[in-house]
Write an enzyme that holds these catalytic residues in place. Sequence first.
Site, PDB file in Angstrom:
ATOM      1  N   THR A   1       0.820  -1.218   0.000  1.00  0.00           N
ATOM      2  CA  THR A   1       0.000   0.000   0.000  1.00  0.00           C
ATOM      3  C   THR A   1       0.855   1.271   0.000  1.00  0.00           C
ATOM      4  OG1 THR A   1      -0.046  -0.226   2.390  1.00  0.00           O
ATOM      5  CG2 THR A   1      -1.980  -1.018   1.197  1.00  0.00           C
TER       6      THR A   1
ATOM      7  N   SER B   1      -4.269  -2.070   6.842  1.00  0.00           N
ATOM      8  CA  SER B   1      -4.685  -2.156   5.436  1.00  0.00           C
ATOM      9  C   SER B   1      -5.317  -3.490   5.078  1.00  0.00           C
ATOM     10  CB  SER B   1      -3.472  -1.950   4.518  1.00  0.00           C
ATOM     11  OG  SER B   1      -2.858  -0.734   4.798  1.00  0.00           O
TER      12      SER B   1
ATOM     13  N   CYS C   1      18.213   5.070  -3.440  1.00  0.00           N
ATOM     14  CA  CYS C   1      17.675   5.638  -4.684  1.00  0.00           C
ATOM     15  C   CYS C   1      18.617   6.656  -5.336  1.00  0.00           C
ATOM     16  CB  CYS C   1      16.304   6.251  -4.425  1.00  0.00           C
ATOM     17  SG  CYS C   1      16.247   7.284  -2.968  1.00  0.00           S
TER      18      CYS C   1
ATOM     19  N   SER D   1       8.508  11.950  -2.289  1.00  0.00           N
ATOM     20  CA  SER D   1       7.982  10.578  -2.387  1.00  0.00           C
ATOM     21  C   SER D   1       9.024   9.559  -1.956  1.00  0.00           C
ATOM     22  CB  SER D   1       7.472  10.280  -3.799  1.00  0.00           C
ATOM     23  OG  SER D   1       8.413  10.691  -4.753  1.00  0.00           O
ATOM     24  N   GLY D   2      10.307   9.967  -1.924  1.00  0.00           N
ATOM     25  CA  GLY D   2      11.351   9.079  -1.412  1.00  0.00           C
ATOM     26  C   GLY D   2      11.157   8.783   0.065  1.00  0.00           C
TER      27      GLY D   2
ATOM     28  N   LYS E   1      25.839   6.871   1.689  1.00  0.00           N
ATOM     29  CA  LYS E   1      25.453   5.692   0.896  1.00  0.00           C
ATOM     30  C   LYS E   1      26.102   5.725  -0.479  1.00  0.00           C
ATOM     31  CE  LYS E   1      21.178   5.091   3.455  1.00  0.00           C
ATOM     32  NZ  LYS E   1      19.749   5.417   3.555  1.00  0.00           N
TER      33      LYS E   1
ATOM     34  N   ARG F   1      16.488  17.727   0.609  1.00  0.00           N
ATOM     35  CA  ARG F   1      15.081  17.413   0.298  1.00  0.00           C
ATOM     36  C   ARG F   1      14.436  18.676  -0.254  1.00  0.00           C
ATOM     37  NH1 ARG F   1      13.470  12.376   0.033  1.00  0.00           N
ATOM     38  NH2 ARG F   1      14.295  11.936   2.107  1.00  0.00           N
TER      39      ARG F   1
ATOM     40  N   HIS G   1      14.217  12.388  -8.278  1.00  0.00           N
ATOM     41  CA  HIS G   1      15.409  12.997  -7.676  1.00  0.00           C
ATOM     42  C   HIS G   1      16.303  13.534  -8.796  1.00  0.00           C
ATOM     43  CE1 HIS G   1      14.178  11.207  -4.019  1.00  0.00           C
ATOM     44  NE2 HIS G   1      15.175  10.376  -3.777  1.00  0.00           N
TER      45      HIS G   1
HETATM   46  P1  A2P Z   1       0.154   0.341   5.713  1.00  0.00           P
HETATM   47  O1  A2P Z   1      -0.317   1.150   4.543  1.00  0.00           O
HETATM   48  O2  A2P Z   1      -0.799  -0.716   6.094  1.00  0.00           O
HETATM   49  O3  A2P Z   1       0.643   1.194   6.841  1.00  0.00           O
HETATM   50  P2  A2P Z   1       5.367   4.292   2.719  1.00  0.00           P
HETATM   51  O4  A2P Z   1       6.866   4.109   2.719  1.00  0.00           O
HETATM   52  O5  A2P Z   1       4.847   4.843   1.431  1.00  0.00           O
HETATM   53  O6  A2P Z   1       4.908   5.048   3.913  1.00  0.00           O
HETATM   54  O7  A2P Z   1       4.774   2.812   2.833  1.00  0.00           O
HETATM   55  C1  A2P Z   1       5.114   1.940   3.879  1.00  0.00           C
HETATM   56  C2  A2P Z   1       4.518   0.576   3.611  1.00  0.00           C
HETATM   57  O8  A2P Z   1       4.939  -0.276   4.671  1.00  0.00           O
HETATM   58  C3  A2P Z   1       3.000   0.563   3.595  1.00  0.00           C
HETATM   59  O9  A2P Z   1       2.542  -0.405   2.679  1.00  0.00           O
HETATM   60  C4  A2P Z   1       2.699   0.143   5.031  1.00  0.00           C
HETATM   61  O10 A2P Z   1       1.446  -0.482   5.175  1.00  0.00           O
HETATM   62  C5  A2P Z   1       3.780  -0.878   5.259  1.00  0.00           C
HETATM   63  N1  A2P Z   1       3.956  -1.111   6.693  1.00  0.00           N
HETATM   64  C6  A2P Z   1       4.206  -0.207   7.650  1.00  0.00           C
HETATM   65  N2  A2P Z   1       4.243  -0.800   8.854  1.00  0.00           N
HETATM   66  C7  A2P Z   1       4.006  -2.118   8.655  1.00  0.00           C
HETATM   67  C8  A2P Z   1       3.904  -3.266   9.496  1.00  0.00           C
HETATM   68  N3  A2P Z   1       4.074  -3.191  10.800  1.00  0.00           N
HETATM   69  N4  A2P Z   1       3.636  -4.477   8.904  1.00  0.00           N
HETATM   70  C9  A2P Z   1       3.478  -4.555   7.592  1.00  0.00           C
HETATM   71  N5  A2P Z   1       3.554  -3.510   6.743  1.00  0.00           N
HETATM   72  C10 A2P Z   1       3.815  -2.312   7.253  1.00  0.00           C
END
Ligand code: A2P
Length: 341
Positions: A13, A42, A130, A160-161, A223, A245, A252
């Site tokens: 997600t 989610s 990245c 978005s990074g 990095k 940023r 980027h």
């Molecule tokens: P969720 O949307 O359910 O929080 P981003 O880097 O764009 O913020 O996305 C982080 C991703 O990592 C999302 O899909 C988020 O799911 C997932 N995530 C964050 N915490 C957990 C967790 N404890 N277990 C599984 N997935 C996680």
Amino acid sequence: MSKNLHVAIVGATGAVGIEMMRTLEKRKFPLGKLTLLASARSAGKSLPFLGNEVKVQELTEHSFEGVDVALFSAGGPISKKFAPFATQAGAVVVDNSSAFRMDADVPLVVPEVNGADVKGNRGIIANPNCTTAITLMALWPLHQAFGVTRVFASSYQAVSGTGAQAIEELEKQTREWAKSQRKWDDVRLASEHVSVYPHQIAFNALPHVDSFLDSGYTKEEMKMENEGRKIMHHPNFRASVTCVRVPVFRAHSVAVSAEFERPVSVEAAREVLGNSPGLDLVDDPTLKKYPLALDVAGRDNCAVGRIRKDCAFDNGLAFWVAGDQLLKGAALNAVQIAELL
Ligand code: A2P
């Protein structure tokens, strides 16, 4: 491995997870089954994939039965905790976090540079930082031609990074200012509108990406040298980087000054860069043509331009390279690695 693979996306997600799905679709990845994993928040949500809706499941230690390839993009702590369950279940993990990148038995791969390193994997392959991946798309071909010794670079990194919350923060701050109908010299927002970054990101430039080290550099800045050495198999490569940023949603850009062992010319560099896979040469400043974040956003290829002799080096080139860090810097690179498998 069977022809049609069972792929799991951990963090489906998130900003990168969504791009992983789109990249699998776009590249017609030989997929047998797709499992989408995220947090309990989610679970049950549906995401579109190839005209169908796929339900997101909660990530647990039992999520990986029958999975061939697990693409992880949910942050370092999640990778550290759950990648071992995936490998124990027989999956190969392609991990987008920094959790395993510098481990000696984990290949760190940009397919255009060191795709062959995938062969040595023992269950986990790491996707690079990245900014490093995008810079290497231009630096690696130049290194092969002229032998790079060191670089000085500054990055201009999109929100978005940082992830979905940071995208939302820039959106909200910009809307908040526009809504207030204040003028250009009155853009500072109240602190209640600042949560993801330590300072307001709209109308600002933050010389702070990742956490600070005792040396004064940030982890992100180091990095380029550490991961660059590993990916290019170039243990003496040196990089002094300032990561910034900027209020850009996607893509980027990096200003690079590179020093080489052998003499370089702009013509020779253009020739090399114009024939490099995954890279577009966009370099006609008189026609105002140079790589732009807005132009590379959503595109697989990175772009390089503003190529000139660096006036502060004997054998040096200065250039500007830009790339969509959700794609080449993350999702695309991960799917390319999965394809190599
Ligand atoms: P969720 O949307 O359910 O929080 P981003 O880097 O764009 O913020 O996305 C982080 C991703 O990592 C999302 O899909 C988020 O799911 C997932 N995530 C964050 N915490 C957990 C967790 N404890 N277990 C599984 N997935 C996680």
